[in-house]
Each structure stands twice: as C-alpha cells, then as structure tokens.
Design an enzyme around this catalytic site. Structure first.
Site, PDB file in Angstrom:
ATOM      1  N   CYS A 101       0.800  -1.225   0.000  1.00 58.87           N
ATOM      2  CA  CYS A 101       0.000   0.000   0.000  1.00 58.87           C
ATOM      3  C   CYS A 101       0.839   1.286   0.000  1.00 58.87           C
ATOM      4  O   CYS A 101       1.365   1.664  -1.039  1.00 58.87           O
ATOM      5  CB  CYS A 101      -0.994  -0.044   1.155  1.00 58.87           C
ATOM      6  SG  CYS A 101      -2.408   1.019   0.881  1.00 58.87           S
ATOM      7  N   ARG A 135     -12.428   6.366  -0.906  1.00 56.48           N
ATOM      8  CA  ARG A 135     -11.511   5.298  -0.508  1.00 56.48           C
ATOM      9  C   ARG A 135     -11.988   3.968  -1.085  1.00 56.48           C
ATOM     10  O   ARG A 135     -13.198   3.714  -1.168  1.00 56.48           O
ATOM     11  CB  ARG A 135     -11.426   5.208   1.020  1.00 56.48           C
ATOM     12  CG  ARG A 135     -10.804   6.405   1.672  1.00 56.48           C
ATOM     13  CD  ARG A 135     -10.404   6.134   3.110  1.00 56.48           C
ATOM     14  NE  ARG A 135      -9.201   5.328   3.210  1.00 56.48           N
ATOM     15  CZ  ARG A 135      -7.964   5.806   3.056  1.00 56.48           C
ATOM     16  NH1 ARG A 135      -7.770   7.080   2.786  1.00 56.48           N
ATOM     17  NH2 ARG A 135      -6.917   5.020   3.158  1.00 56.48           N
ATOM     18  N   HIS A 197      -3.529  -5.746   2.396  1.00 57.17           N
ATOM     19  CA  HIS A 197      -3.225  -5.898   3.818  1.00 57.17           C
ATOM     20  C   HIS A 197      -3.895  -7.186   4.285  1.00 57.17           C
ATOM     21  O   HIS A 197      -4.403  -7.961   3.494  1.00 57.17           O
ATOM     22  CB  HIS A 197      -3.827  -4.738   4.630  1.00 57.17           C
ATOM     23  CG  HIS A 197      -3.365  -3.386   4.239  1.00 57.17           C
ATOM     24  ND1 HIS A 197      -2.174  -2.849   4.649  1.00 57.17           N
ATOM     25  CD2 HIS A 197      -3.959  -2.413   3.489  1.00 57.17           C
ATOM     26  CE1 HIS A 197      -2.059  -1.619   4.188  1.00 57.17           C
ATOM     27  NE2 HIS A 197      -3.117  -1.332   3.475  1.00 57.17           N
TER      28      HIS A 197
END
Ligand code: GLN
Length: 245
Positions: A101, A135, A197
């Site tokens: 990320c 997002r 993640h």
C-alpha cells in the site's frame, strides 16, 4: 549428532522498512510470517529494522515494508529518497521484496495526495499514484503467478501502471490498483508491490515461501523447503474469500 548443512547456519537478514511509520492493518504480520516460515524451513533469520535518518544496512537478503497514512508517507519521504540507491541496487540484484500500500505507492514514481502535495517515490515500479475522491475499502481476491491472493484493501490512491509495467495480479474481487483496469500491484524482478493488507502473508503462504525461496537461492544457491502444515492458513483463506466485499 546430525549437523545442519553449512548454508543453513548463516542467517537470512530480513530488513523491515519503517516499522513505526509504515505499519498498519496488521502489516507487521508479514514480517512475522517470513521469520516463522523461514524457521520452519530450517533457516535462521536476523531481523534488521530501518528507521528514518539511520544508515542503510548492508548484506540484506529480503525486504518487507508496509502501508501507512499519507502523514506516515510524508514522514519517510526524505529518508526513502536517501536510501533509494541502496534499494535499487538490491532490487536489481534480485533481492526479494514485498511492499504494501503506502510503500508500494512510493516504490512508484510519486503519490499525489488529495491536497495536491506530491510525495516523490523511488521509481522501482513504472507507476504513479493520484489520490482519488473515495476510498477503496474491502476484501479483495486476485489471480497471480502465486495462485489466488486473498487480502483486504483500504486506500484512496489510484495507481496507474505504465504500459510496460507488469501487475502482480488480476482482480477477481475488489478494486486493486485503481478500480478500473482490473490490475493489482506490480512486479519488478523479485520486488512485489501490492495493496493487500490483512496481513497478506499469513493467509498467502505460497507468496511467503516464494519470497523465502528467492532469498535462499540468491544467498545460498539453493532452497530446501520443509513440508509445513498450512491448515490454519487454508482455513483463513477459505473464510476470507467467502466474505462479502
Ligand atoms: N495513504 C495512502 C492511500 O490512502 C496509503 C494507505 C495505506 O497504506 N493503507 O492511498
């Protein structure tokens, strides 16, 4: 008494980049997985941390870096540029690396934040990232040379790969690099960038072992894996892959 082969005695030096500033959503689990699986395969490891302002360590065999908020990325900006030559040299020399990320974005050319600030990257990947208006959050599954990778993404940055920049994977479920072109992550030699993640490696042991194998082949000329019981990882993969987006 049985002795272990010589090549198993010299520890693999595992470099964790910015454990304080770039380490969210469980990314530390990637380091733990590399340490634990290396041990299960019979290899000793030595964990080396790199913090901003410190000298870049020598003799590194594998590099792990995590994600962070835009503010975390700003905190490491100057140092990352300072250690860029060291990271490029390792990457060009086939050192395995996994960056997630926020650090993945900074392994590209730059990340342009929502307030118009440009955080320069080190350009290992031919890619650039621009903050998007919403997002991209949720469970994600991708198809890669290491089988299906299963993880969780949470980023505003939209990453665009140059035409000649290979992605790490193709999206099966989720948004990935930009929510449009079905690509996820990037590969340069043995450097893998990804938005996943979760942590990524505990649930994706095939990628963890590929990183360890690459480090061992580069350092010792061979990799002698052990059979590891992955039923907990398999169960986690099964449950995570069934979760709604
Ligand atoms: N700040 C970056 C973004 O939102 C990276 C976030 C992260 O590392 N999870 O795009």
């Amino acid at each position: 008494m049985a002795t272990s082969p010589t090549h198993k005695r010299a520890p693999l030096r595992i470099l964790h980049l910015y454990p304080r500033e770039m380490n969210i959503y469980g990314d530390w689990g990637n380091v733990q997985t590399i340490l634990q699986r290396s041990a299960w395969h019979g290899y000793k490891t030595e964990l080396v941390e790199h913090h901003p302002g410190k000298k870049f360590p020598a003799d590194i065999d594998l590099v792990i870096g995590g994600g962070g908020q835009d503010s975390g990325q700003s905190l490491v900006e100057t140092d990352l540029l300072a250690i860029s030559d060291g990271l490029h040299a390792l990457a060009d020399d086939n050192t395995p690396m996994l960056v997630i990320c926020g650090l993945y974005q900074l392994f590209g050319r730059f990340f342009k934040t929502a307030d118009g600030h440009t955080i320069p990257g080190i350009g290992i990947f031919a890619a650039e990232t621009h903050a998007g208006s919403k997002r991209l959050i949720g469970n994600i599954v991708t198809d890669t040379p290491f089988g299906q990778l299963i993880g969780y993404e949470n980023h505003s940055g939209l990453t665009l790969l140059d035409d000649d920049q290979p992605a790490l994977g193709r999206i099966i479920k989720g948004a990935g690099n930009n929510g449009e072109d079905k690509t996820e992550g990037a590969i340069y030699k043995c450097v893998f960038g990804s938005y996943l993640h979760g942590s990524l490696l505990p649930k994706n042991p095939q990628l963890a072992d590929a990183l360890i194998e690459a480090a061992c082949v580069r350092k010792y000329g061979q990799f002698e894996p052990q059979i590891i019981d992955d039923h907990f990882a398999d169960r986690a993969r099964e449950i995570a892959s069934r979760r709604p987006r």
